[in-house]
Design a protein around this motif. Structure first.
Motif, PDB file in Angstrom:
ATOM      1  N   ASP A 255       9.353   7.219  13.512  1.00  0.00           N
ATOM      2  CA  ASP A 255       8.517   8.403  13.630  1.00  0.00           C
ATOM      3  C   ASP A 255       8.378   8.691  12.294  1.00  0.00           C
ATOM      4  O   ASP A 255       9.150   8.637  11.375  1.00  0.00           O
ATOM      5  N   GLY A 256       7.146   9.065  11.732  1.00  0.00           N
ATOM      6  CA  GLY A 256       6.995   9.725  10.496  1.00  0.00           C
ATOM      7  C   GLY A 256       5.468   9.667  10.095  1.00  0.00           C
ATOM      8  O   GLY A 256       4.761   9.610  10.850  1.00  0.00           O
ATOM      9  N   LEU A 257       5.394   9.579   8.753  1.00  0.00           N
ATOM     10  CA  LEU A 257       3.884   9.430   8.032  1.00  0.00           C
ATOM     11  C   LEU A 257       3.814   8.009   8.118  1.00  0.00           C
ATOM     12  O   LEU A 257       4.548   7.243   7.889  1.00  0.00           O
ATOM     13  N   ILE A 258       2.439   7.503   8.085  1.00  0.00           N
ATOM     14  CA  ILE A 258       1.873   6.254   8.339  1.00  0.00           C
ATOM     15  C   ILE A 258       1.011   6.301   6.988  1.00  0.00           C
ATOM     16  O   ILE A 258      -0.163   6.601   7.031  1.00  0.00           O
ATOM     17  N   THR A 259       1.357   5.229   6.349  1.00  0.00           N
ATOM     18  CA  THR A 259       0.369   4.839   4.947  1.00  0.00           C
ATOM     19  C   THR A 259      -0.065   3.369   5.300  1.00  0.00           C
ATOM     20  O   THR A 259       0.955   2.470   5.122  1.00  0.00           O
ATOM     21  N   ASN A 260      -1.376   3.243   5.635  1.00  0.00           N
ATOM     22  CA  ASN A 260      -1.701   1.812   5.751  1.00  0.00           C
ATOM     23  C   ASN A 260      -1.892   1.041   4.388  1.00  0.00           C
ATOM     24  O   ASN A 260      -2.482   1.437   3.491  1.00  0.00           O
ATOM     25  N   LYS A 261      -1.820  -0.303   4.587  1.00  0.00           N
ATOM     26  CA  LYS A 261      -2.105  -1.176   3.691  1.00  0.00           C
ATOM     27  C   LYS A 261      -3.092  -2.358   4.291  1.00  0.00           C
ATOM     28  O   LYS A 261      -3.709  -3.049   3.523  1.00  0.00           O
ATOM     29  N   VAL A 262      -3.823  -2.150   5.505  1.00  0.00           N
ATOM     30  CA  VAL A 262      -4.829  -3.047   5.720  1.00  0.00           C
ATOM     31  C   VAL A 262      -5.704  -2.212   6.415  1.00  0.00           C
ATOM     32  O   VAL A 262      -5.663  -0.982   6.520  1.00  0.00           O
ATOM     33  N   LYS A 263      -7.018  -2.883   6.677  1.00  0.00           N
ATOM     34  CA  LYS A 263      -8.196  -2.123   7.222  1.00  0.00           C
ATOM     35  C   LYS A 263      -8.884  -2.994   8.348  1.00  0.00           C
ATOM     36  O   LYS A 263      -8.396  -4.086   8.711  1.00  0.00           O
ATOM     37  N   LEU A 264      -9.532  -2.315   9.161  1.00  0.00           N
ATOM     38  CA  LEU A 264     -10.241  -3.255  10.150  1.00  0.00           C
ATOM     39  C   LEU A 264     -10.952  -4.357   9.620  1.00  0.00           C
ATOM     40  O   LEU A 264     -11.434  -4.452   8.571  1.00  0.00           O
ATOM     41  N   GLY A 265     -10.639  -5.443  10.174  1.00  0.00           N
ATOM     42  CA  GLY A 265     -11.162  -6.804   9.536  1.00  0.00           C
ATOM     43  C   GLY A 265     -10.063  -7.352   8.584  1.00  0.00           C
ATOM     44  O   GLY A 265     -10.584  -8.667   8.362  1.00  0.00           O
ATOM     45  N   SER A 266      -9.187  -7.047   8.291  1.00  0.00           N
ATOM     46  CA  SER A 266      -8.216  -7.834   7.384  1.00  0.00           C
ATOM     47  C   SER A 266      -7.529  -8.955   8.054  1.00  0.00           C
ATOM     48  O   SER A 266      -7.028  -8.737   9.276  1.00  0.00           O
ATOM     49  N   GLN A 267      -7.486 -10.028   7.445  1.00  0.00           N
ATOM     50  CA  GLN A 267      -6.456 -11.267   7.899  1.00  0.00           C
ATOM     51  C   GLN A 267      -5.370 -10.659   7.424  1.00  0.00           C
ATOM     52  O   GLN A 267      -4.783 -10.261   6.410  1.00  0.00           O
ATOM     53  N   VAL A 268      -4.162 -11.019   8.475  1.00  0.00           N
ATOM     54  CA  VAL A 268      -2.955 -10.976   8.272  1.00  0.00           C
ATOM     55  C   VAL A 268      -2.003 -12.183   8.806  1.00  0.00           C
ATOM     56  O   VAL A 268      -2.566 -12.894   9.588  1.00  0.00           O
ATOM     57  N   HIS A 269      -0.908 -12.485   8.041  1.00  0.00           N
ATOM     58  CA  HIS A 269      -0.084 -13.529   8.367  1.00  0.00           C
ATOM     59  C   HIS A 269       1.235 -12.873   8.658  1.00  0.00           C
ATOM     60  O   HIS A 269       1.392 -11.728   8.621  1.00  0.00           O
ATOM     61  N   LYS A 270       1.978 -13.863   9.626  1.00  0.00           N
ATOM     62  CA  LYS A 270       2.972 -13.354  10.391  1.00  0.00           C
ATOM     63  C   LYS A 270       4.015 -12.723   9.168  1.00  0.00           C
ATOM     64  O   LYS A 270       4.432 -13.449   8.221  1.00  0.00           O
ATOM     65  N   GLY A 271       4.576 -11.443   9.434  1.00  0.00           N
ATOM     66  CA  GLY A 271       5.425 -11.058   8.359  1.00  0.00           C
ATOM     67  C   GLY A 271       4.659 -10.003   7.117  1.00  0.00           C
ATOM     68  O   GLY A 271       5.441  -9.411   6.332  1.00  0.00           O
ATOM     69  N   ASP A 272       3.440 -10.091   7.462  1.00  0.00           N
ATOM     70  CA  ASP A 272       2.737  -9.274   6.205  1.00  0.00           C
ATOM     71  C   ASP A 272       2.787  -7.901   6.579  1.00  0.00           C
ATOM     72  O   ASP A 272       2.983  -7.500   7.798  1.00  0.00           O
ATOM     73  N   ILE A 273       2.994  -6.941   5.512  1.00  0.00           N
ATOM     74  CA  ILE A 273       2.813  -5.620   5.586  1.00  0.00           C
ATOM     75  C   ILE A 273       1.814  -5.125   6.195  1.00  0.00           C
ATOM     76  O   ILE A 273       0.688  -5.207   5.273  1.00  0.00           O
ATOM     77  N   LEU A 274       1.648  -4.182   7.288  1.00  0.00           N
ATOM     78  CA  LEU A 274       0.452  -3.868   7.539  1.00  0.00           C
ATOM     79  C   LEU A 274       0.396  -2.222   7.191  1.00  0.00           C
ATOM     80  O   LEU A 274      -0.542  -1.640   6.877  1.00  0.00           O
ATOM     81  N   GLY A 275       1.589  -1.565   6.793  1.00  0.00           N
ATOM     82  CA  GLY A 275       1.617  -0.302   6.235  1.00  0.00           C
ATOM     83  C   GLY A 275       3.275   0.234   6.406  1.00  0.00           C
ATOM     84  O   GLY A 275       4.267  -0.641   6.482  1.00  0.00           O
ATOM     85  N   TYR A 276       3.479   1.483   6.103  1.00  0.00           N
ATOM     86  CA  TYR A 276       4.649   1.877   5.935  1.00  0.00           C
ATOM     87  C   TYR A 276       4.831   3.289   6.872  1.00  0.00           C
ATOM     88  O   TYR A 276       4.022   3.852   6.890  1.00  0.00           O
ATOM     89  N   SER A 277       6.005   3.359   7.773  1.00  0.00           N
ATOM     90  CA  SER A 277       6.242   4.682   8.192  1.00  0.00           C
ATOM     91  C   SER A 277       7.161   5.198   7.388  1.00  0.00           C
ATOM     92  O   SER A 277       8.351   4.814   6.938  1.00  0.00           O
ATOM     93  N   CYS A 278       6.886   6.593   6.825  1.00  0.00           N
ATOM     94  CA  CYS A 278       7.564   7.178   5.843  1.00  0.00           C
ATOM     95  C   CYS A 278       8.132   8.461   6.378  1.00  0.00           C
ATOM     96  O   CYS A 278       7.286   9.320   7.053  1.00  0.00           O
ATOM     97  N   SER A 279       9.273   8.804   5.993  1.00  0.00           N
ATOM     98  CA  SER A 279       9.741  10.221   6.256  1.00  0.00           C
ATOM     99  C   SER A 279       8.928  11.389   5.506  1.00  0.00           C
ATOM    100  O   SER A 279       8.816  10.876   4.366  1.00  0.00           O
ATOM    101  N   PRO A 280       8.753  12.436   6.232  1.00  0.00           N
ATOM    102  CA  PRO A 280       8.072  13.404   5.379  1.00  0.00           C
ATOM    103  C   PRO A 280       8.954  14.245   4.422  1.00  0.00           C
ATOM    104  O   PRO A 280       8.543  14.744   3.528  1.00  0.00           O
ATOM    105  N   HIS A 281      10.297  13.800   4.453  1.00  0.00           N
ATOM    106  CA  HIS A 281      11.081  14.335   3.470  1.00  0.00           C
ATOM    107  C   HIS A 281      11.215  13.559   2.383  1.00  0.00           C
ATOM    108  O   HIS A 281      12.387  13.646   1.469  1.00  0.00           O
TER     109      HIS A 281
END
Length: 341
Positions: A255-281
């Motif tokens: 649980d936490g804040l989500i920072t996206n690194k992709v958008k709709l229509g982005s190509q992704v490969h297995k293991g690619d980072i889609l975003g980060y789940s971050c603690s608000p602290h």
């Protein structure tokens, strides 16, 4: 040559070559206010398919309503082969309250075929099933993502149904997804009747979005041309849709804040980072990785998430197909950014 027989809906007769608004009594609210299902019927001068086009089965999904509104202004029954039934708002209850659900919190798209004497959702589903679906030969069901989720324009259907596949290809949006039928949905019950159905998914709930609406309107007209219902010059696009046999939602593991690194229509490969789940602290930042090779076709729009919440919807493609995906998305955006429909 004998004149084509009228089309009859809810005891209303629609002569060949005419358009009529038909209001089918649905239920009454506890205030004794009547609620009608409003159907716009275009009955062509020649025999042909009976196409049902419906939107807002989920009451907060507005893009489909505007597609229907624009389509009604474009159709001419004197130049139509077959019959078109357009229902801009199926879930009138949800639309009034700007919500996906019915007043009893049921999802109408899990209530089909319904029952004449069941709960509210079951009764409304039964009305749609008996009065509309049983009269149709083909159906286009217009949807968006759920609240706080957005979808890349896509068609979902059973690609093993050759008629549905032709409709999907004619619609011509970036992705065709082979989607399993869910019990209680309009599509599942229509397929059980032998009716070919495609579901258009694009954009998010409670929004009117230009590109998904343009693509949807042109898509419906393209399907009507494919079915031989209208004679119109084909509007060319510079891409062909990709076809995916399955897809997968990626869920938050923390649980936490989500920072996206992709958008709709982005190509992704297995293991690619889609975003980060971050603690608000500030003491935790966990990467969210793609488990498969594919294309991002749906996303959460809320930058906070509990553990287990769905964040990214990825359609799975082969290595060869994924290489074309970027060009297809770019072409789609270019085509519909400037197009006037």
């Amino acid at each position: 040559m004998a004149r084509r027989a009228p089309f009859v809906l809810a005891d209303v007769s629609v002569p060949a070559g005419t358009q009529k608004s038909v209001k089918i009594p649905a239920v009454r609210l506890y205030t004794d206010t009547p609620m009608d299902l409003h159907v716009e019927v275009f009955h062509g001068t020649k025999d042909g398919p009976v196409l049902l086009i419906c939107a807002a089965v989920h009451g907060d999904e507005l893009n489909g309503i505007d597609i229907c509104r624009r389509l009604i202004k474009k159709l001419n029954p004197k130049r139509l082969e077959g019959t078109v039934m357009i229902v801009p708002i199926v879930n009138v209850f949800g639309f009034i309250h700007q919500t996906r659900y019915l007043p009893d919190r049921r999802d109408l798209n899990r209530c089909f075929p319904g029952s004449e004497r069941g709960a509210l959702g079951s009764r409304l589903a039964w009305l749609v099933y008996t009065e509309l679906m049983t009269k149709a030969t083909h159906i286009i069901d217009l949807h968006t993502g759920a609240i706080h989720r957005t979808n890349l324009p896509q068609i979902r259907c059973n690609i093993t149904d050759p008629v549905a596949l032709k409709m999907a290809e004619a619609f011509n949006v970036p992705v065709i997804l082979h989607a399993k039928e869910r019990e209680g949905t309009l599509r599942a019950e229509a397929n059980a009747l032998g009716i070919s159905v495609i579901v258009y998914e694009a954009g998010e709930a409670l929004r009117l979005e230009s590109r998904p609406i343009k693509a949807g309107l042109l898509g419906v007209l393209n399907v009507m041309k494919e079915l031989g219902m209208v004679q119109r010059r084909g509007i060319r696009t510079s891409f062909k849709p990709l076809m995916a046999n399955n897809s997968q939602w990626v869920r938050n593991e923390n649980d936490g804040l989500i920072t996206n690194k992709v958008k709709l229509g982005s190509q992704v490969h297995k293991g690619d980072i889609l975003g980060y789940s971050c603690s608000p602290h500030g003491d935790m930042e966990q990467p969210i990785r793609s488990p498969i090779e594919g294309l991002v076709i749906g996303m959460s729009k809320i930058p906070i998430a509990n553990e287990g919440e769905a964040l990214f919807h990825i359609a799975k493609f082969s290595d060869e197909d994924i290489l074309e995906a970027g060009d297809i998305i770019d072409a789609f955006i270019e085509d519909y950014s400037k197009r006037q429909i």
